[in-house]
Design an enzyme around this catalytic site. Structure first.
Site, mmCIF file in Angstrom:
data_model
loop_
_atom_site.group_PDB
_atom_site.id
_atom_site.type_symbol
_atom_site.label_atom_id
_atom_site.label_comp_id
_atom_site.label_asym_id
_atom_site.label_seq_id
_atom_site.Cartn_x
_atom_site.Cartn_y
_atom_site.Cartn_z
ATOM 1 N N HIS A 16 15.823 84.105 32.642
ATOM 2 C CA HIS A 16 16.466 84.346 31.347
ATOM 3 C C HIS A 16 16.393 85.830 31.011
ATOM 4 O O HIS A 16 15.329 86.442 31.118
ATOM 5 C CB HIS A 16 15.762 83.558 30.236
ATOM 6 C CG HIS A 16 16.098 82.100 30.231
ATOM 7 N ND1 HIS A 16 15.289 81.153 29.642
ATOM 8 C CD2 HIS A 16 17.150 81.422 30.742
ATOM 9 C CE1 HIS A 16 15.837 79.956 29.796
ATOM 10 N NE2 HIS A 16 16.965 80.102 30.464
ATOM 11 N N ARG A 52 19.403 76.923 38.627
ATOM 12 C CA ARG A 52 20.754 76.589 38.154
ATOM 13 C C ARG A 52 21.514 75.968 39.335
ATOM 14 O O ARG A 52 21.177 76.226 40.495
ATOM 15 C CB ARG A 52 21.500 77.841 37.702
ATOM 16 C CG ARG A 52 20.864 78.586 36.540
ATOM 17 C CD ARG A 52 21.668 79.843 36.219
ATOM 18 N NE ARG A 52 21.121 80.566 35.071
ATOM 19 C CZ ARG A 52 20.315 81.610 35.156
ATOM 20 N NH1 ARG A 52 19.955 82.075 36.347
ATOM 21 N NH2 ARG A 52 19.871 82.215 34.070
ATOM 22 N N HIS A 110 21.599 70.227 35.565
ATOM 23 C CA HIS A 110 20.884 71.183 34.696
ATOM 24 C C HIS A 110 19.653 70.543 34.045
ATOM 25 O O HIS A 110 18.726 71.248 33.643
ATOM 26 C CB HIS A 110 21.841 71.701 33.622
ATOM 27 C CG HIS A 110 21.584 73.133 33.254
ATOM 28 N ND1 HIS A 110 21.818 74.191 34.118
ATOM 29 C CD2 HIS A 110 21.093 73.689 32.121
ATOM 30 C CE1 HIS A 110 21.489 75.322 33.511
ATOM 31 N NE2 HIS A 110 21.044 75.046 32.312
ATOM 32 N N ARG A 115 16.437 71.546 35.523
ATOM 33 C CA ARG A 115 16.003 72.883 35.081
ATOM 34 C C ARG A 115 15.320 72.788 33.714
ATOM 35 O O ARG A 115 14.266 73.374 33.494
ATOM 36 C CB ARG A 115 17.229 73.794 35.033
ATOM 37 C CG ARG A 115 16.962 75.240 34.671
ATOM 38 C CD ARG A 115 18.218 76.046 34.960
ATOM 39 N NE ARG A 115 18.325 77.273 34.185
ATOM 40 C CZ ARG A 115 17.782 78.437 34.537
ATOM 41 N NH1 ARG A 115 17.065 78.530 35.635
ATOM 42 N NH2 ARG A 115 17.952 79.512 33.795
ATOM 43 N N LYS A 154 22.217 84.920 37.541
ATOM 44 C CA LYS A 154 23.369 85.458 36.799
ATOM 45 C C LYS A 154 23.392 86.979 36.899
ATOM 46 O O LYS A 154 22.351 87.619 36.860
ATOM 47 C CB LYS A 154 23.283 85.041 35.318
ATOM 48 C CG LYS A 154 23.706 83.601 35.072
ATOM 49 C CD LYS A 154 23.741 83.325 33.579
ATOM 50 C CE LYS A 154 24.250 81.923 33.296
ATOM 51 N NZ LYS A 154 24.238 81.634 31.860
ATOM 52 N N TYR A 214 12.432 75.837 24.507
ATOM 53 C CA TYR A 214 11.474 74.877 25.061
ATOM 54 C C TYR A 214 10.244 74.700 24.186
ATOM 55 O O TYR A 214 9.533 73.717 24.316
ATOM 56 C CB TYR A 214 11.097 75.271 26.497
ATOM 57 C CG TYR A 214 12.320 75.227 27.378
ATOM 58 C CD1 TYR A 214 12.882 74.012 27.747
ATOM 59 C CD2 TYR A 214 12.966 76.386 27.775
ATOM 60 C CE1 TYR A 214 14.034 73.953 28.501
ATOM 61 C CE2 TYR A 214 14.124 76.339 28.532
ATOM 62 C CZ TYR A 214 14.647 75.120 28.892
ATOM 63 O OH TYR A 214 15.795 75.067 29.620
#
Length: 298
Positions: free
Chosen positions: A269, A148, A243, A246, A172, A278
């Site tokens: 994630h 990110r 992004h 990524r 995150k 994806y």
């Protein structure tokens, strides 16, 4: 009336879920909207007294305020998290959000760069300047590790284990993960570090990997501008942001047959459902593969 529940919910998000400050604020704002609605409609109920009908009225109200479908879906997701907390703390015995329907969202798939396009972007970097050497290291790292933007700008020297081919990423909610880094990215980080010796580093930034000419870490906006400039130089007309690298990293892995759990781990994630986008992205790749290799496919 709702203040104790809001305080408890905030503590749950901080301690149990380990969410970042801005995520916590977003969840609390969702509950604030609900309590504003209850006040306006003179509905004097606590969380255990609200039912599906009340929440359906609330959803209708936010829709009439002109909120987009994605905003409505996000608020409903916030309510579900709140009621998950209420069930855990025995504030409620039932979950009124269980049958609450969110608007059906059309999932838009982001633009993805082909490997050739990424090579063209990297080739368009002017290596005669110190910024060029740094930018090449940035792009190589972003694509090699699927980072990110916030992870790139905050990447530290102490998080690099280049001798064993890994970097430690703080994602995150301050969650850490180890991500393999490719030989090309290692090579250009090493070259960049040799040129960085001429930069006067600001106090507190000594451990930051990517610095501007004033010796401070780059901003997210600066990374965005660097990428926009390189994409333009490479003659690529797709809607590209940092992004995109990524997305491209993940898509190329899935296209190559990588295990979805491994991709989830590398991207950081929390849920596998986020990674599953994806599998949709590579449908076109599957079609082209069939057309190329299946004799009976028309």
């Amino acid at each position: 009336m709702w203040e104790p529940y809001k305080k408890g919910f905030k503590a749950y998000l901080q301690l149990e879920r380990s969410l970042a400050g801005n995520s916590i604020e977003a969840y609390l704002a969702d509950i604030e909207k609900l309590t504003t609605f209850l006040l306006l409609k003179n509905i004097k109920k606590n969380p255990s007294e609200l039912d599906l009908g009340d929440l359906q009225q609330f959803v209708k109200w936010i829709a009439e305020l002109g909120m987009t479908q994605s905003s409505q879906a996000r608020i409903i997701s916030g309510l579900r998290t709140f009621y998950k907390y209420c069930l855990l703390e025995d504030i409620t015995k039932t979950d009124p959000t269980a049958l609450l329907e969110a608007p059906k969202l059309k999932r838009t798939l982001p633009d993805v760069l082909s490997f050739g396009e990424i090579e063209n972007i990297i080739a368009s970097i002017d290596l005669s300047s110190p910024e060029g050497t740094r930018n090449k290291a940035i792009v190589e790292t972003m694509y090699s590790c699927g980072l990110r933007v916030s992870e790139v700008v905050n990447l530290k020297l102490s998080q690099l284990y280049l001798d064993v081919g890994f970097i430690r990423v703080i994602g995150k909610g301050d969650k850490e993960r180890l991500v393999p880094i490719g030989s090309s990215a290692i090579k250009y980080i090493t070259i960049y570090l040799a040129t960085r010796k001429h930069v006067v580093i600001q106090r507190g930034e000594e451990d930051i990997l990517f610095l501007n000419r004033r010796g401070k870490r780059l901003t997210r906006v600066m990374i965005f501008l660097i990428i926009k400039d390189l994409v333009k130089k490479a003659g690529i007309t797709k809607n590209i942001s940092p992004h995109t690298f990524r997305h491209s990293f993940a898509t190329h892995l899935v296209e190559g047959g990588a295990d979805l759990r491994a991709v989830q781990e590398m991207l950081g994630h929390e849920s596998i459902t986020t990674t599953e986008i994806y599998t949709h992205l590579d449908r076109e790749f599957l079609r082209k593969t069939l057309e190329q290799f299946h004799p009976g496919f028309k």
